[in-house]
Design an enzyme around this catalytic site. Structure first.
Site, PDB file in Angstrom:
ATOM      1  N   GLU A 155       2.475   7.135   2.006  1.00 49.08           N
ATOM      2  CA  GLU A 155       1.231   5.962   2.595  1.00 49.08           C
ATOM      3  C   GLU A 155       0.886   5.517   3.637  1.00 49.08           C
ATOM      4  O   GLU A 155       0.973   6.133   4.382  1.00 49.08           O
ATOM      5  CB  GLU A 155       2.424   4.880   1.980  1.00 49.08           C
ATOM      6  CG  GLU A 155       2.269   2.497   2.355  1.00 49.08           C
ATOM      7  CD  GLU A 155       3.557   2.686   2.786  1.00 49.08           C
ATOM      8  OE1 GLU A 155       2.989   0.434   2.172  1.00 49.08           O
ATOM      9  OE2 GLU A 155       4.696   2.318   2.649  1.00 49.08           O
ATOM     10  N   LYS A 229      -1.313  -2.882  -3.673  1.00 46.38           N
ATOM     11  CA  LYS A 229       0.566  -2.866  -3.566  1.00 46.38           C
ATOM     12  C   LYS A 229       0.630  -4.192  -3.793  1.00 46.38           C
ATOM     13  O   LYS A 229       0.120  -5.675  -3.227  1.00 46.38           O
ATOM     14  CB  LYS A 229       0.653  -2.589  -2.082  1.00 46.38           C
ATOM     15  CG  LYS A 229       2.099  -2.831  -1.392  1.00 46.38           C
ATOM     16  CD  LYS A 229       2.656  -2.079  -0.551  1.00 46.38           C
ATOM     17  CE  LYS A 229       4.262  -2.086  -0.154  1.00 46.38           C
ATOM     18  NZ  LYS A 229       4.712  -1.629   1.802  1.00 46.38           N
ATOM     19  N   CYS A 270       5.358   1.798  -2.225  1.00 46.32           N
ATOM     20  CA  CYS A 270       6.895   1.899  -1.604  1.00 46.32           C
ATOM     21  C   CYS A 270       7.730   0.257  -1.759  1.00 46.32           C
ATOM     22  O   CYS A 270       8.230   0.618  -2.502  1.00 46.32           O
ATOM     23  CB  CYS A 270       5.844   0.985   0.579  1.00 46.32           C
ATOM     24  SG  CYS A 270       7.599   1.512   1.378  1.00 46.32           S
TER      25      CYS A 270
END
Length: 547
Positions: A155, A229, A270
């Site tokens: 990331e 995300k 994440c």
């Protein structure tokens, strides 16, 4: 009356059929109805279809109540009835397992390859963007040399992970590779090395918004998926860490599942790994593998990083791969590292420490089917008690939402938008042109109508004058002709006409073209009489046809 017991009714009684229907639709968990027949015959009603789920999902309750009835009678439950009850219970359980996913879960697709190697590139990130891009390319090449068919990056690998750096290092991915050097490098590396690349994530600029975006490239270098995300990293642990991505970043709006040369892959970034609903949704869409580029910190990493990976893999019985940046002691954000590959049984297949490393491990998709056969969780879910609704699939007509199809649809929408805007512009310009022509045409029409009327008037007058002249000439001609006829004697005999013919053969007969004779003679006589006004005898010589 005790409904849990047995009672007798005459078979010819009209209440027998009523009691049958009452037994079938009543709320009694089990009601054995026995007519007046030998006690060796026993009928058991199984009201599974018209009962609340709390009644017919527990076959033990039915059997227990039946056993209570059997204690009061010397008759035992037949094996056929017990088998029928068990089969009906298993079929109802299978039906409810399908209802646990709305729409029903898709069958696991057959992957293009069953075994392959995956490369996890745990990279050290610096403030130098160009260096980070070159370093990432070197790591991809090294992983490909080790036999990796799928390469995963961490990331935010092209710049520091901080709210201050996101706007500085952001790239406009939609504007093309000229505006996005990071994705240009990934596309070129995938095309030259013939590998599939999960491009970690970078800060993406789209208008006035920033996203944490992961790009997926196939072996031809094409961008086949783009995941933004979904869950932003907003935490506050007093005395340890406080970070809010929502200060600068915008959350994505859709999950991402993409078909690649190494199988169907779900993408998360994440903090998305903490939400099991997303992983369950990917499993229901037929994903073989879920990739999570992430950068857990040293506070939550030791406790949750591996735990969450194993939980997502175990719950959904598929592979989970994570890739983290390497830890930099001098950076403001301390990454935990420990990039890992977890199998469908929750086993850790490969992992690293917090230093920079390139991890290459093997994935065998046949293990997914094996573990799902050993633990058939999909067939044991209780759809009558809980459900997971895939909103995107429901809205799209119960079809699997693949990111490749989404990108193609968006491209078509852009094309139609451009076409529509062009048509609107053309209509506006055409309308303005017509309006201008109408304004000009009003004056032009007035002058045109006036000139046309004047022209028509002139033509009409000219026609009248010509007609009068023609009529005048005709009258003069008639007057002259009548004068000639009055003062002329045209009574010519047949002998006088041929008076000047020299010595015609006495025996020959001739034929005169009478029509031509009369026409020419009258014309000549009228012309001569009009000139001399005196009768003149003219002899004409005609062609004679002697027979």
């Amino acid at each position: 009356m005790n409904l849990s017991g047995c009672f007798f009714l005459p078979k010819q009684s009209p209440f027998y059929l009523f009691s049958l229907s009452y037994c079938y639709y009543s709320a009694a968990p089990s009601l054995i109805l026995r007519p007046s027949v030998p006690r060796s015959v026993l009928r058991l009603t199984t009201p599974f279809l018209h009962r609340p789920p709390s009644h017919h999902l527990n076959p033990k309750r039915t059997i227990k109540s039946s056993s209570t009835c059997l204690k009061s009678t010397p008759t035992t439950l037949s094996a056929t009835a017990a088998a029928a009850a068990a089969s009906e219970s298993s079929s109802s359980m299978a039906a409810f397992s399908e209802q646990a996913r709305v729409p029903p879960a898709l069958q696991l697709p057959t992957p293009p390859i069953t075994k392959f190697k995956i490369g996890l590139c745990q990279l050290a990130v610096t403030p130098d963007k160009e260096r980070n891009i070159l370093h990432a390319r070197t790591a991809i090449e090294e992983a490909a040399e080790k036999g990796a068919k799928l390469v995963v990056l961490p990331e935010i690998w092209n710049g520091p992970y901080s709210n201050d750096s996101f706007p500085v290092y952001a790239e406009d991915i939609g504007a093309g590779f000229d505006k996005s050097p990071s994705t240009a490098m990934l596309s070129e590396a995938a095309r030259l090395l013939k590998v599939t690349i999960i491009g970690g994530s970078i800060a993406e600029r789209d208008g006035d918004k920033l996203y944490n975006t992961c790009c997926v490239f196939d072996t031809d270098g094409n961008l086949i998926a783009k995941h933004r995300k979904i869950h932003l990293f907003d935490i506050d642990i007093p005395g340890k860490i406080s970070f809010k991505e929502s200060k600068t970043l915008t959350a994505g709006e859709s999950p991402t599942v993409v078909d690649t040369e190494v199988g169907r892959i779900g993408i998360g970034i994440c903090y998305d790994i903490r939400f099991q609903e997303l992983a369950i949704l990917y499993a229901a869409r037929g994903a073989h593998l879920i990739c999570y580029p992430g950068a857990f910190n040293t506070t939550t990493g030791p406790l949750h990083w591996e735990l969450l990976q194993r939980a997502r893999a175990t719950d959904n019985q598929l592979y989970v791969a994570t890739c983290s940046p390497a830890r930099d002691p001098g950076a403001g954000y301390q990454a935990w590292g420990h990039s890992t590959l977890v199998g469908p049984f929750g086993e850790v297949l490969a992992t690293t420490e917090h230093e920079e490393a390139i991890l290459v491990a093997e994935i065998d998709y046949s293990q997914i089917e094996l573990r799902r056969t050993n633990l058939p969780l999909e067939k044991q879910r209780r759809g009558d008690l809980y459900q997971l609704v895939d909103v995107h699939r429901v809205e799209s007509g119960r079809k699997p939402v693949c990111m490749t199809a989404v990108l193609k649809t968006k491209a078509r929408i852009r094309t139609w938008q451009c076409t529509w805007s062009f048509l609107v512009l053309w209509l506006r310009t055409t309308t303005q042109r017509i309006r201008c022509q109408k304004r000009r045409g009003k004056d032009n029409m007035r002058s045109f109508v006036g000139g046309f009327c004047r022209q028509k008037t002139r033509c009409f007058r000219t026609k009248i004058i010509l007609k009068e002249r023609k009529e005048k000439k005709r009258r003069e001609k008639e007057r002259s002709n009548s004068f000639i006829l009055k003062n002329s004697d045209l009574s010519l005999t047949h002998e006088q006409i041929f008076l000047g013919i020299p010595n015609p053969p006495p025996s020959s007969s001739f034929t005169i073209r009478f029509e031509s004779l009369v026409t020419h003679a009258c014309t000549a006589l009228l012309a001569l009489f009009s000139l001399s006004l005196q009768p003149v005898f003219v002899l004409f010589r005609f062609d004679l046809i002697f027979g």
